[in-house]
Design a protein around this motif. Sequence first.
Motif, PDB file in Angstrom:
ATOM      1  N   ARG A  61       0.697  -1.274  -0.127  1.00  0.00           N
ATOM      2  CA  ARG A  61       0.038   0.126  -0.099  1.00  0.00           C
ATOM      3  C   ARG A  61       0.835   1.357   0.008  1.00  0.00           C
ATOM      4  NH1 ARG A  61      -3.230  -3.011   3.996  1.00  0.00           N
ATOM      5  NH2 ARG A  61      -2.270  -1.509   5.664  1.00  0.00           N
ATOM      6  N   GLN A  62       2.110   1.130   0.195  1.00  0.00           N
ATOM      7  CA  GLN A  62       3.055   2.429   0.151  1.00  0.00           C
ATOM      8  C   GLN A  62       2.788   2.867   0.967  1.00  0.00           C
ATOM      9  OE1 GLN A  62       4.658   4.063  -3.218  1.00  0.00           O
ATOM     10  NE2 GLN A  62       3.496   2.995  -4.773  1.00  0.00           N
ATOM     11  N   GLU A  63       2.557   2.484   2.511  1.00  0.00           N
ATOM     12  CA  GLU A  63       2.720   3.222   3.718  1.00  0.00           C
ATOM     13  C   GLU A  63       4.029   3.864   3.887  1.00  0.00           C
ATOM     14  OE1 GLU A  63       0.641   1.456   7.107  1.00  0.00           O
ATOM     15  OE2 GLU A  63      -1.297   0.914   5.439  1.00  0.00           O
ATOM     16  N   PRO A  64       4.238   5.233   4.115  1.00  0.00           N
ATOM     17  CA  PRO A  64       5.466   5.806   4.146  1.00  0.00           C
ATOM     18  C   PRO A  64       6.618   5.216   5.053  1.00  0.00           C
ATOM     19  CG  PRO A  64       3.717   7.496   3.995  1.00  0.00           C
ATOM     20  CD  PRO A  64       3.078   6.063   4.307  1.00  0.00           C
ATOM     21  N   ALA A  65       5.998   5.076   6.364  1.00  0.00           N
ATOM     22  CA  ALA A  65       7.158   4.673   7.325  1.00  0.00           C
ATOM     23  C   ALA A  65       7.718   3.197   7.105  1.00  0.00           C
ATOM     24  CB  ALA A  65       6.426   4.522   8.680  1.00  0.00           C
ATOM     25  N   PRO A  66       6.941   2.189   6.901  1.00  0.00           N
ATOM     26  CA  PRO A  66       7.387   0.885   6.556  1.00  0.00           C
ATOM     27  C   PRO A  66       8.084   0.960   5.125  1.00  0.00           C
ATOM     28  CG  PRO A  66       4.929   0.512   6.789  1.00  0.00           C
ATOM     29  CD  PRO A  66       5.445   2.324   7.023  1.00  0.00           C
ATOM     30  N   LEU A  67       7.710   1.650   4.210  1.00  0.00           N
ATOM     31  CA  LEU A  67       8.481   1.687   2.766  1.00  0.00           C
ATOM     32  C   LEU A  67       9.865   2.276   3.107  1.00  0.00           C
ATOM     33  CD1 LEU A  67       7.832   1.059   0.000  1.00  0.00           C
ATOM     34  CD2 LEU A  67       7.118   3.376  -0.401  1.00  0.00           C
ATOM     35  N   ALA A  68       9.860   3.291   3.768  1.00  0.00           N
ATOM     36  CA  ALA A  68      11.251   4.100   4.171  1.00  0.00           C
ATOM     37  C   ALA A  68      12.047   3.121   4.707  1.00  0.00           C
ATOM     38  CB  ALA A  68      11.030   5.438   4.862  1.00  0.00           C
ATOM     39  N   GLU A  69      11.620   2.471   5.817  1.00  0.00           N
ATOM     40  CA  GLU A  69      12.415   1.426   6.624  1.00  0.00           C
ATOM     41  C   GLU A  69      12.921   0.360   5.709  1.00  0.00           C
ATOM     42  OE1 GLU A  69      14.518  -0.287   9.262  1.00  0.00           O
ATOM     43  OE2 GLU A  69      13.466   1.746   9.685  1.00  0.00           O
ATOM     44  N   ALA A  70      12.052  -0.159   4.692  1.00  0.00           N
ATOM     45  CA  ALA A  70      12.564  -1.226   3.801  1.00  0.00           C
ATOM     46  C   ALA A  70      13.722  -0.832   3.022  1.00  0.00           C
ATOM     47  CB  ALA A  70      11.579  -1.818   3.260  1.00  0.00           C
ATOM     48  N   VAL A  71      13.376   0.395   2.391  1.00  0.00           N
ATOM     49  CA  VAL A  71      14.541   0.878   1.467  1.00  0.00           C
ATOM     50  C   VAL A  71      15.809   1.020   2.249  1.00  0.00           C
ATOM     51  CG1 VAL A  71      15.022   2.899   0.095  1.00  0.00           C
ATOM     52  CG2 VAL A  71      12.923   1.962  -0.144  1.00  0.00           C
ATOM     53  N   TYR A  72      15.798   1.698   3.475  1.00  0.00           N
ATOM     54  CA  TYR A  72      16.955   2.121   4.269  1.00  0.00           C
ATOM     55  C   TYR A  72      17.590   0.858   4.694  1.00  0.00           C
ATOM     56  CZ  TYR A  72      20.206   3.505   8.069  1.00  0.00           C
ATOM     57  OH  TYR A  72      20.873   3.933   8.703  1.00  0.00           O
ATOM     58  N   HIS A  73      17.085  -0.290   5.004  1.00  0.00           N
ATOM     59  CA  HIS A  73      17.483  -1.376   5.263  1.00  0.00           C
ATOM     60  C   HIS A  73      18.142  -2.106   4.308  1.00  0.00           C
ATOM     61  CE1 HIS A  73      17.805  -4.753   8.472  1.00  0.00           C
ATOM     62  NE2 HIS A  73      17.871  -5.649   7.450  1.00  0.00           N
ATOM     63  N   CYS A  74      17.721  -2.170   3.109  1.00  0.00           N
ATOM     64  CA  CYS A  74      18.198  -2.883   1.849  1.00  0.00           C
ATOM     65  C   CYS A  74      19.496  -2.304   1.650  1.00  0.00           C
ATOM     66  CB  CYS A  74      17.385  -2.855   0.839  1.00  0.00           C
ATOM     67  SG  CYS A  74      15.978  -3.950   1.268  1.00  0.00           S
ATOM     68  N   CYS A  75      19.465  -0.803   1.333  1.00  0.00           N
ATOM     69  CA  CYS A  75      20.512  -0.120   1.184  1.00  0.00           C
ATOM     70  C   CYS A  75      21.626  -0.180   2.137  1.00  0.00           C
ATOM     71  CB  CYS A  75      20.342   1.337   1.181  1.00  0.00           C
ATOM     72  SG  CYS A  75      19.271   1.770  -0.461  1.00  0.00           S
ATOM     73  N   LYS A  76      21.082  -0.361   3.572  1.00  0.00           N
ATOM     74  CA  LYS A  76      22.448  -0.532   4.648  1.00  0.00           C
ATOM     75  C   LYS A  76      23.046  -1.985   4.110  1.00  0.00           C
ATOM     76  CE  LYS A  76      24.485   0.490   8.527  1.00  0.00           C
ATOM     77  NZ  LYS A  76      25.037  -0.840   8.827  1.00  0.00           N
ATOM     78  N   MET A  77      22.330  -2.998   4.022  1.00  0.00           N
ATOM     79  CA  MET A  77      22.762  -4.217   4.162  1.00  0.00           C
ATOM     80  C   MET A  77      23.691  -4.449   2.565  1.00  0.00           C
ATOM     81  SD  MET A  77      19.814  -6.982   4.476  1.00  0.00           S
ATOM     82  CE  MET A  77      20.989  -8.441   4.145  1.00  0.00           C
ATOM     83  N   LYS A  78      23.344  -3.566   1.542  1.00  0.00           N
ATOM     84  CA  LYS A  78      24.255  -3.685   0.294  1.00  0.00           C
ATOM     85  C   LYS A  78      25.315  -2.840   0.499  1.00  0.00           C
ATOM     86  CE  LYS A  78      24.335  -3.634  -4.558  1.00  0.00           C
ATOM     87  NZ  LYS A  78      23.427  -3.529  -5.791  1.00  0.00           N
ATOM     88  N   ALA A  79      25.125  -1.645   1.309  1.00  0.00           N
ATOM     89  CA  ALA A  79      26.492  -0.957   1.478  1.00  0.00           C
ATOM     90  C   ALA A  79      27.613  -1.740   2.066  1.00  0.00           C
ATOM     91  CB  ALA A  79      26.027   0.568   2.131  1.00  0.00           C
ATOM     92  N   ASP A  80      27.194  -2.150   3.434  1.00  0.00           N
ATOM     93  CA  ASP A  80      27.929  -3.137   4.166  1.00  0.00           C
ATOM     94  C   ASP A  80      28.589  -4.371   3.245  1.00  0.00           C
ATOM     95  OD1 ASP A  80      27.414  -1.521   6.184  1.00  0.00           O
ATOM     96  OD2 ASP A  80      25.805  -3.208   7.173  1.00  0.00           O
TER      97      ASP A  80
END
Length: 359
Positions: A209-228
């Motif tokens: 449903r593109q709810e802002p808080a969960p969507l932002a958390e998912a994008v951040y978490h994936c970027c953090k994993m990939k950056a690491d």
Amino acid sequence: MRTLTVATPSHQYPIFIGKNLIAQADTLLKPYLSKKAAIVTNETVAALYLPAVQTALNKLGIEHFDIVLPDGEQHKNWQTLNLIFDGLMQNRADRKTTLIALGGGVIGDIVGFAAATYQRGVPFIQVPTTLLSQVDSSVGGKTAINHPLGKNMIGAFYQPRAVLADLSTLATLPARELSAGMAEVIKYGALGDLDFLNWLENHMPELMRQEPAPLAEAVYHCCKMKADIVAQDETEQGIRAWLNLGHTFGHAIEAEMGYGVWLHGEAVAAGMVLACRLSETLGRLNPADTQRIANLLEQAALPAAPPRFTFEKWIEHMRHDKKVDSGTMRFVGLNRLGEANITEITDMAILRETLQPYL
């Protein structure tokens, strides 16, 4: 807004993640721009976001020009790459001209490859506008074009100066593109973070449903994993290959069906299920775990089974995969959910057993 840093041996750069960031691009990207810029985008994205990027550059007094490409995976080829080179040379771009990749994964990959090769390397910035590109392809410096015999077979490792992931752009995504991006999100949980996989199972309806808080958390978490991961293995000599979970099978699907018929994320989704089945065949994963991944993919409106074609076709395509080493096929599988591995397969009977239900 949240900011991450990707630190590689070649250099480090920021990822900006938040809403309405393109409107702030003049402030956020100022340190990473030179006196001249080329905005490279496609016909679809240009109508939505090109004026805002032009405005940001005008505010900074930066000379700029646009290169607008056709939209679609089927255009990720030499011919389209040459359209970028044509535009750069016609506008007298030099080694300090900054390329701005405005669009999804295709634009990011092809513009990154153009930046890596034009005059032997010019700076570029990623402004990803799809979920798939924000969580995966814009981060880490893998750039490429496709060849008729294999996906992403011609490319370079070339890091951007910065990544600006504006979550507001996801509101204009077609539902099918949102789902395609969610395949890469699910991939991160399956390959390296069981807690994140559990979180996705609990929040998938809100994400879709593109709810802002969960969507932002998912994008951040994936970027953090990939950056690491990229910080540890910039050029995919080891653990970075884990990020290809589902991709060997998925790339075969894309090549066989014709680039753009199955979206990349759709092919990766079916490929992840096949990677799980391969791990089952090898005795490392149980069927319940495979079904768990399939169920989560289906919640994201993604295919959990591949199209049917012959075993010979599967093998033909997978022999062109980039992970093939000295003729030996290598696959990313799972020891268990949340823990990836890389396995060499020499016995074709193992692959036939894995693929048998879909032949």
